[in-house]
Motif scaffolding. Sequence first.
Motif, PDB file in Angstrom:
ATOM      1  N   VAL A  14     -10.674 -34.820 -60.592  1.00 51.76           N
ATOM      2  CA  VAL A  14     -10.197 -33.638 -59.875  1.00 51.76           C
ATOM      3  C   VAL A  14      -9.064 -34.064 -58.950  1.00 51.76           C
ATOM      4  CG1 VAL A  14     -10.817 -31.687 -58.411  1.00 51.76           C
ATOM      5  CG2 VAL A  14     -12.549 -32.711 -59.920  1.00 51.76           C
ATOM      6  N   GLU A  71     -22.175 -28.210 -64.887  1.00 47.77           N
ATOM      7  CA  GLU A  71     -21.805 -27.455 -63.692  1.00 47.77           C
ATOM      8  C   GLU A  71     -21.994 -28.339 -62.472  1.00 47.77           C
ATOM      9  OE1 GLU A  71     -22.540 -23.135 -61.524  1.00 47.77           O
ATOM     10  OE2 GLU A  71     -23.781 -23.718 -63.239  1.00 47.77           O
ATOM     11  N   LEU A  96     -17.386 -26.387 -60.083  1.00 46.49           N
ATOM     12  CA  LEU A  96     -16.769 -26.572 -61.389  1.00 46.49           C
ATOM     13  C   LEU A  96     -17.782 -26.262 -62.478  1.00 46.49           C
ATOM     14  CD1 LEU A  96     -15.141 -30.052 -60.669  1.00 46.49           C
ATOM     15  CD2 LEU A  96     -14.047 -27.822 -60.417  1.00 46.49           C
ATOM     16  N   LYS A  97     -17.326 -25.605 -63.513  1.00 47.09           N
ATOM     17  CA  LYS A  97     -18.218 -25.265 -64.614  1.00 47.09           C
ATOM     18  C   LYS A  97     -17.436 -25.325 -65.915  1.00 47.09           C
ATOM     19  CE  LYS A  97     -21.592 -21.752 -66.017  1.00 47.09           C
ATOM     20  NZ  LYS A  97     -22.197 -20.426 -65.662  1.00 47.09           N
ATOM     21  N   VAL A 104     -13.752 -22.709 -68.949  1.00 50.29           N
ATOM     22  CA  VAL A 104     -13.666 -23.578 -67.778  1.00 50.29           C
ATOM     23  C   VAL A 104     -13.434 -22.689 -66.567  1.00 50.29           C
ATOM     24  CG1 VAL A 104     -12.975 -25.744 -68.852  1.00 50.29           C
ATOM     25  CG2 VAL A 104     -11.249 -24.005 -68.416  1.00 50.29           C
ATOM     26  N   THR A 133      -8.540 -29.961 -62.767  1.00 51.20           N
ATOM     27  CA  THR A 133      -9.781 -30.627 -63.164  1.00 51.20           C
ATOM     28  C   THR A 133      -9.692 -31.037 -64.626  1.00 51.20           C
ATOM     29  OG1 THR A 133     -11.027 -29.247 -61.609  1.00 51.20           O
ATOM     30  CG2 THR A 133     -12.285 -30.439 -63.282  1.00 51.20           C
ATOM     31  N   LEU A 174     -18.440 -28.584 -55.633  1.00 52.36           N
ATOM     32  CA  LEU A 174     -17.265 -29.393 -55.316  1.00 52.36           C
ATOM     33  C   LEU A 174     -16.918 -29.392 -53.838  1.00 52.36           C
ATOM     34  CD1 LEU A 174     -14.815 -31.072 -56.239  1.00 52.36           C
ATOM     35  CD2 LEU A 174     -13.576 -28.919 -56.537  1.00 52.36           C
ATOM     36  N   HIS A 188      -7.960 -28.083 -66.638  1.00 54.60           N
ATOM     37  CA  HIS A 188      -7.883 -26.715 -66.113  1.00 54.60           C
ATOM     38  C   HIS A 188      -7.233 -26.754 -64.740  1.00 54.60           C
ATOM     39  CE1 HIS A 188     -10.123 -23.037 -64.290  1.00 54.60           C
ATOM     40  NE2 HIS A 188      -9.007 -22.634 -64.869  1.00 54.60           N
ATOM     41  N   TYR A 248     -11.934 -32.646 -67.726  1.00 54.66           N
ATOM     42  CA  TYR A 248     -13.251 -32.999 -68.260  1.00 54.66           C
ATOM     43  C   TYR A 248     -13.044 -33.826 -69.533  1.00 54.66           C
ATOM     44  CZ  TYR A 248     -14.570 -28.840 -65.504  1.00 54.66           C
ATOM     45  OH  TYR A 248     -14.741 -27.899 -64.516  1.00 54.66           O
ATOM     46  N   LEU A 260     -13.260 -22.556 -62.097  1.00 58.32           N
ATOM     47  CA  LEU A 260     -13.382 -23.007 -60.720  1.00 58.32           C
ATOM     48  C   LEU A 260     -14.193 -21.931 -60.023  1.00 58.32           C
ATOM     49  CD1 LEU A 260     -12.580 -24.907 -58.345  1.00 58.32           C
ATOM     50  CD2 LEU A 260     -10.573 -23.444 -58.020  1.00 58.32           C
TER      51      LEU A 260
END
Length: 468
Positions: free
Chosen positions: A402, A307, A245-246, A212, A378, A310, A355, A380, A214
Motif C-alpha cells: 500500500v 479483507e 481493504l477488500k 477491489v 494498493t 487499514l 487499485h 494485491y 477501499l
Amino acid sequence: MRRTIAAAVAGLLLLAGCANDSAPSDEDLSYGAAPKPDGVTLQPDVVIVGGGGRSVRSVTADGLSWRIDADAPHADDLAPGKVMFVTERGVGRVLDIAPAGDDLLVTVGPVDITEVVRDGTFERADVALEDPVVYPAGEPFWADERPKPPSTYGRSVPVQRRTDQPTQPGRQRGGEVTTRALGYTVYPTCCTNGAGVHFSYDDGGVRLVGTVTLTSKAPRAAFHLAIGGGTVTRAELEISGGFGLKAEFEAGIKDGKNHKKVFPIAADLSFPIGSLAGIPLSFTVSQTLGVTTAFGAKVGTVKGSGEFSLAGSLGFGYANGTFGPHVKHDFQRRSSLLNSLTGVPVGVMGLVIAHGVRFTVGIGAFLFKAGVYFELITRYGSTLGSALGAPYAQCRGVAIGVDAAFGVGYTILDPVVKVINSFLSLLKPFKVVDIPPIKNSGGIRSTSEVYTNEEVIPDVAVCGHVPA
C-alpha cells in the motif's frame, strides 16, 4: 523450485509496482458551475468565458474538447496557450481552437491549479462524501487497445473523428456506471461504504472477474489550500471514516496469453462543494485499475479473497516546502487472502491487481483534474503453486503493498500523455502558437509507503520464504 512462490510474488509486485447553498441548475450538473472570482487573483492568461454551463453546447466523453457558444462573453479572447475557464469542469490550457458554425471547438490540456489561481485561500472543515453526481466518460480515447488521437473536428488531419455529444451526469445515487477499457468491463462504486471497482475480462483464452474496494464508513473530508504569487504556501487534506481493504477475484486461462494493463476508470464521482472566493470547487473520487497476469501454464484457475483494516484517516500536510503524510494506520487481517487461495493450477498461477483511489479537491474533469489530492494505491499479489507438486507441498503466496501519493497539481498516466502529444504533433501545420508537449504531472508531489508484507505457506524449502 526453491523460492519459486516467493520470487513470483515479489516479481509480480515489481511489475505492477462560504458555500453557495442554492440548488444547482441542469447546466451546473452537466458541465459544472461558473467561476465568479471574489477575493482571489487569477493568472493573467486565464480567460473566463461568460455564461458558465449555458455557454457550453457539448463536451466530448473524455472531457478533452469543449464546444462553446462563439458569442459567449470573452470567448473571442481564447487562443492556443491561454487557459480557458468556463466552469469548474471546463478548465484547461487551450491546445487547439477551431470555428464550427456559431460555436467554437476548444481542445484543452492539463493545467495546474497555480496556473489558474495566482493568489487565494480555500478551505472547508467538513465535506460529507455521500450521494455523488456521476460523470461517465463513455468510451474515451484512452479506453482503446490501440488509442488514436482525439478529434480535431474541422481540422483536415488524418485522425479518428470522435463524437461531440454532451456527457450527461448520472443522476442516480450510489455512483455506479459501467465503462469499458482495454478489454475490461468495469464499474466503479462510491462512496458511503467505500470506493471500489468491479471488473471482468474474457478475451483470448483468459478470464478474470473480481472486485477491489477501499472500504470506509460515511467518509468526510477537510482541506485547506493557500496560494501566494502562483506558489502553494500551505496545503492540507484529510479524509476520515475508517478505511480498509477488500479484494476478491477468480481467474483462469485456457490456451491464452498473459497481459499487463493499467488504465483510469472512465468516470468521475463528484461532490460539488460550491463557490469558495468565487471559484467553484468539487471533491472528486477517481480510480485506476491495473492487472498483471503471470500464468505459468496453458490451463489453470486461481481464486481468492481477503479483507483487512487499514487506517482511521488518510491525508497529508504541506508547509514551508515540506510534506508530512497523515495516515493513522493499524493494519489488521479480517479474512485471510492467503488461506483463501484455491484453484486447479497445472503450472504456477500468478496475479497482481493494483487499485488506485484518488481524492481531489479542485477544478477540471476526468484526466485533467487539478487541486489538492491524496491517492492510495494498493497492490494485491497472489501466487498458487502447481497442483502437480501437491503430493509434496502446494505452495501459496500473497503480498500486499500500500503506497500513498499526495500533493497539489495533477498526474496523468503515461499512455494517455503519449496519445495527447501525438495529437499535438499532428496539429503542427495549423499552429500559430507552438504548444510544448504536455507532461504526465504538474505541481508539487510526494509519496510514502504505508504498508507492505508478504507471506508464503507452507514454510518449507520447496516453497521458499519471504520475511514479513
